[in-house]
Scaffold this motif. Structure first.
Motif, PDB file in Angstrom:
ATOM      1  N   ILE A 140       0.819  -1.246  -0.061  1.00 14.05           N
ATOM      2  CA  ILE A 140       0.088   0.045  -0.003  1.00 14.05           C
ATOM      3  C   ILE A 140       0.890   1.278  -0.026  1.00 14.05           C
ATOM      4  O   ILE A 140       0.551   2.268  -0.692  1.00 14.05           O
ATOM      5  CB  ILE A 140      -0.948  -0.109   1.309  1.00 14.05           C
ATOM      6  N   CYS A 162       0.701   3.989  -2.838  1.00 15.47           N
ATOM      7  CA  CYS A 162      -0.064   5.141  -2.596  1.00 15.47           C
ATOM      8  C   CYS A 162       0.451   6.237  -1.676  1.00 15.47           C
ATOM      9  O   CYS A 162       0.148   7.305  -1.819  1.00 15.47           O
ATOM     10  CB  CYS A 162      -1.480   4.581  -1.769  1.00 15.47           C
ATOM     11  N   TYR A 165      -2.635   9.481   0.812  1.00 10.71           N
ATOM     12  CA  TYR A 165      -2.438   8.679   1.635  1.00 10.71           C
ATOM     13  C   TYR A 165      -1.311   8.640   2.627  1.00 10.71           C
ATOM     14  O   TYR A 165      -0.055   8.847   2.453  1.00 10.71           O
ATOM     15  CB  TYR A 165      -2.323   7.036   1.211  1.00 10.71           C
ATOM     16  N   PHE A 202      -6.673  -1.963  -5.014  1.00  9.41           N
ATOM     17  CA  PHE A 202      -6.776  -1.847  -3.545  1.00  9.41           C
ATOM     18  C   PHE A 202      -8.030  -1.209  -3.367  1.00  9.41           C
ATOM     19  O   PHE A 202      -8.221  -0.182  -3.948  1.00  9.41           O
ATOM     20  CB  PHE A 202      -5.464  -0.903  -3.237  1.00  9.41           C
ATOM     21  N   CYS A 221      -9.507  -3.798   4.235  1.00  9.91           N
ATOM     22  CA  CYS A 221      -9.133  -3.850   2.608  1.00  9.91           C
ATOM     23  C   CYS A 221      -8.712  -4.938   2.216  1.00  9.91           C
ATOM     24  O   CYS A 221      -8.273  -5.829   2.800  1.00  9.91           O
ATOM     25  CB  CYS A 221      -8.148  -2.356   2.347  1.00  9.91           C
ATOM     26  N   VAL A 258      -5.594  -5.973  -1.142  1.00  7.17           N
ATOM     27  CA  VAL A 258      -4.736  -5.548  -2.063  1.00  7.17           C
ATOM     28  C   VAL A 258      -4.314  -6.623  -2.786  1.00  7.17           C
ATOM     29  O   VAL A 258      -4.169  -7.630  -2.202  1.00  7.17           O
ATOM     30  CB  VAL A 258      -3.418  -4.999  -1.159  1.00  7.17           C
TER      31      VAL A 258
END
Length: 163
Positions: A11, A15, A49, A83, A136, A138
């Motif tokens: 992540i 991001c 993010y 994601f 989440c 991913v």
């Protein structure tokens, strides 16, 4: 490194680091449809993010902010990022509120190319929305690797499950 940590690293690579991310943000309508059921609304927003939170500058009186005030559960998907997940939306208030100084500086830097054109900071309705990720998924290598992450308990879990 455990799978939850591997997912966090992925992540951050995709991001983080001051990147301007386009995310699709979904909220729930304030009024039900003709069958009395809730309707989802979705729109694309620019988001910064950091540490499990997406930050967005927006208009405090917008439909999304009214919907979040009524039901703060949201869903998101990073456009073309493999994601997506759920989170809690929180209005952090006016961008010029001293408590927002640190995140405002990061937002202005990340969104420098268009920030002043799109935001009227002098107006107290120019606010920061925080989207705190709760869960989440991913995906890596076109689905060969999947991380299902519970951000509440900081563990990998079954898809869609928070324990």
């Amino acid at each position: 490194m455990g799978r939850y940590e591997e997912g966090l690293k992925l992540i951050e690579e995709r991001c983080g680091n001051g990147k301007d991310n386009i995310i699709s943000l979904s909220t729930i309508a304030m009024e039900p449809n003709s069958e009395g059921k809730s309707r989802p609304y979705v729109r694309d927003v620019d988001a910064y993010y950091e540490d499990g939170v997406f930050y967005v500058t927006t208009w405090g009186a917008s439909t999304k902010m009214q919907q979040i005030a009524q039901n703060n559960e949201v869903a998101f998907s990073v456009c073309l990022g493999w994601f997506s997940g759920n989170g809690i939306g929180e209005n952090l208030g006016w961008v010029l509120d001293p408590k927002n100084a640190e995140i405002r500086t990061k937002l202005r830097k990340t969104f420098a190319e268009w920030y002043d054109h799109a935001n009227d900071e002098k107006n107290e309705n120019c606010v920061i929305l925080a989207i705190r990720i709760t869960r989440c998924t991913v995906i890596k290598d076109h689905g060969a690797v999947r991380y299902n992450m519970d951000f509440v308990n900081k563990i990998e879990t079954q898809e869609g499950i928070i324990r």
